[in-house]
Design a protein around this motif. Sequence first.
Motif, mmCIF file in Angstrom:
data_model
loop_
_atom_site.group_PDB
_atom_site.id
_atom_site.type_symbol
_atom_site.label_atom_id
_atom_site.label_comp_id
_atom_site.label_asym_id
_atom_site.label_seq_id
_atom_site.Cartn_x
_atom_site.Cartn_y
_atom_site.Cartn_z
ATOM 1 N N THR A 80 0.840 -1.195 0.000
ATOM 2 C CA THR A 80 0.000 0.000 0.000
ATOM 3 C C THR A 80 0.874 1.244 0.000
ATOM 4 O OG1 THR A 80 -1.681 -1.164 1.268
ATOM 5 C CG2 THR A 80 -1.842 1.231 1.215
ATOM 6 N N HIS A 81 0.515 2.192 -0.857
ATOM 7 C CA HIS A 81 1.165 3.504 -0.867
ATOM 8 C C HIS A 81 0.108 4.541 -0.500
ATOM 9 C CE1 HIS A 81 3.900 6.721 -1.978
ATOM 10 N NE2 HIS A 81 2.895 7.288 -2.622
ATOM 11 N N LEU A 82 0.391 5.337 0.536
ATOM 12 C CA LEU A 82 -0.534 6.360 1.014
ATOM 13 C C LEU A 82 0.152 7.712 0.903
ATOM 14 C CD1 LEU A 82 -3.286 6.891 2.502
ATOM 15 C CD2 LEU A 82 -1.943 6.869 4.607
ATOM 16 N N THR A 83 -0.533 8.671 0.318
ATOM 17 C CA THR A 83 0.004 10.027 0.207
ATOM 18 C C THR A 83 -1.075 11.022 0.598
ATOM 19 O OG1 THR A 83 1.205 11.541 -1.248
ATOM 20 C CG2 THR A 83 -0.599 10.308 -2.235
ATOM 21 N N TRP A 84 -0.656 12.176 1.098
ATOM 22 C CA TRP A 84 -1.569 13.237 1.504
ATOM 23 C C TRP A 84 -1.472 14.375 0.500
ATOM 24 C CZ3 TRP A 84 -4.867 12.723 5.600
ATOM 25 C CH2 TRP A 84 -4.658 11.602 6.413
ATOM 26 N N VAL A 85 -2.612 14.853 -0.006
ATOM 27 C CA VAL A 85 -2.651 15.881 -1.047
ATOM 28 C C VAL A 85 -1.976 17.175 -0.578
ATOM 29 C CG1 VAL A 85 -4.160 17.306 -2.484
ATOM 30 C CG2 VAL A 85 -4.705 14.887 -2.128
ATOM 31 N N ASP A 86 -2.289 17.629 0.634
ATOM 32 C CA ASP A 86 -1.712 18.874 1.154
ATOM 33 C C ASP A 86 -0.526 18.619 2.086
ATOM 34 O OD1 ASP A 86 -3.459 20.509 -0.237
ATOM 35 O OD2 ASP A 86 -4.981 20.427 1.332
ATOM 36 N N ASP A 87 0.076 17.466 1.983
ATOM 37 C CA ASP A 87 1.288 17.106 2.744
ATOM 38 C C ASP A 87 1.119 17.210 4.256
ATOM 39 O OD1 ASP A 87 2.769 16.508 0.439
ATOM 40 O OD2 ASP A 87 3.251 18.630 0.148
ATOM 41 N N SER A 88 -0.016 16.769 4.789
ATOM 42 C CA SER A 88 -0.170 16.716 6.242
ATOM 43 C C SER A 88 0.872 15.792 6.850
ATOM 44 C CB SER A 88 -1.564 16.215 6.622
ATOM 45 O OG SER A 88 -2.534 17.173 6.292
ATOM 46 N N PHE A 89 1.168 14.710 6.145
ATOM 47 C CA PHE A 89 2.204 13.762 6.546
ATOM 48 C C PHE A 89 2.987 13.380 5.301
ATOM 49 C CE2 PHE A 89 -1.462 12.866 9.341
ATOM 50 C CZ PHE A 89 -0.896 13.208 10.555
ATOM 51 N N GLY A 90 4.142 12.749 5.494
ATOM 52 C CA GLY A 90 4.913 12.256 4.362
ATOM 53 C C GLY A 90 4.261 11.010 3.785
ATOM 54 N N ASP A 91 4.715 10.607 2.605
ATOM 55 C CA ASP A 91 4.202 9.384 1.983
ATOM 56 C C ASP A 91 4.525 8.187 2.879
ATOM 57 O OD1 ASP A 91 3.530 11.050 -0.038
ATOM 58 O OD2 ASP A 91 4.913 10.216 -1.509
ATOM 59 N N ARG A 92 3.656 7.181 2.812
ATOM 60 C CA ARG A 92 3.848 5.977 3.632
ATOM 61 C C ARG A 92 3.649 4.748 2.758
ATOM 62 N NH1 ARG A 92 4.025 4.218 8.804
ATOM 63 N NH2 ARG A 92 2.832 2.354 9.341
ATOM 64 N N ASP A 93 4.616 3.840 2.824
ATOM 65 C CA ASP A 93 4.551 2.568 2.110
ATOM 66 C C ASP A 93 4.534 1.440 3.130
ATOM 67 O OD1 ASP A 93 4.826 3.585 -0.628
ATOM 68 O OD2 ASP A 93 6.824 4.179 0.023
ATOM 69 N N THR A 94 3.604 0.499 2.968
ATOM 70 C CA THR A 94 3.539 -0.634 3.883
ATOM 71 C C THR A 94 3.339 -1.927 3.102
ATOM 72 O OG1 THR A 94 1.148 -0.362 4.190
ATOM 73 C CG2 THR A 94 2.579 0.682 5.813
ATOM 74 N N LEU A 95 3.841 -2.998 3.671
ATOM 75 C CA LEU A 95 3.630 -4.344 3.161
ATOM 76 C C LEU A 95 2.987 -5.119 4.293
ATOM 77 C CD1 LEU A 95 4.106 -6.498 0.936
ATOM 78 C CD2 LEU A 95 6.237 -7.028 2.127
ATOM 79 N N GLU A 96 1.781 -5.615 4.061
ATOM 80 C CA GLU A 96 1.055 -6.366 5.073
ATOM 81 C C GLU A 96 0.596 -7.688 4.476
ATOM 82 O OE1 GLU A 96 -1.464 -3.671 7.906
ATOM 83 O OE2 GLU A 96 -1.957 -3.175 5.839
ATOM 84 N N GLY A 97 0.381 -8.659 5.334
ATOM 85 C CA GLY A 97 -0.166 -9.909 4.835
ATOM 86 C C GLY A 97 0.111 -11.088 5.742
ATOM 87 N N VAL A 98 -0.275 -12.247 5.239
ATOM 88 C CA VAL A 98 -0.144 -13.504 5.954
ATOM 89 C C VAL A 98 0.383 -14.544 4.980
ATOM 90 C CG1 VAL A 98 -1.394 -15.291 7.218
ATOM 91 C CG2 VAL A 98 -2.119 -12.921 7.403
#
Length: 185
Positions: A80-98
């Motif tokens: 998952t890649h998460l980004t904030w339009v107005d840069d409230s936080f930096g981009d976040r990349d995560t790998l999750e699973g089983v």
Amino acid sequence: MKIRPLTFLCVSLVLSGGPTLAEPNLQWQVYGDLGTAYATNPTKVADDLAEDDFAVRARIGAALNQKTATTDLDFDYRYTHLTWVDDSFGDRDTLEGVGSFKWQPQDYFSFFINNRRRDLTLNGRTPDTPDNRSVRGVTELGALFTGRLGRVDTINLAPVYRFVRYNSGEGVDSDRPGIVAFWEH
């Protein structure tokens, strides 16, 4: 020793046998999605300093399940890649699973590897912001010995070695050996 999910995934695929990917008992899928969410005051600051923002998420995942007479391979991981339009936080990349791999050459013995990765909140009493999140990975290696006591009763012994790893300094990494014994009726 750090066991990363990608390493676990590659080892599991190799152990399951690359040529067997053409077998009819193999089930797999690749999936993805895009999403957006509106957040009121995502940084959890005082009301007079609050700013709203949009979070945009892109996710891609893969799932595979294969069963043979002696092996069972099952995994489902998502990037998952998460980004904030107005840069409230930096981009976040995560790998999750089983993921799990089980090899059972005899009725009384099996060997297993399990891996779980998930995003978690470090402190439930504080706001759910990226600074309060971490990824926890748990990998278990073990064997299961089963002895029959009758038609329905079994006694089981399972030595297990567990590795717990966090991607931030907030969690405590650990390596834990253990043994589980149980009677099943």
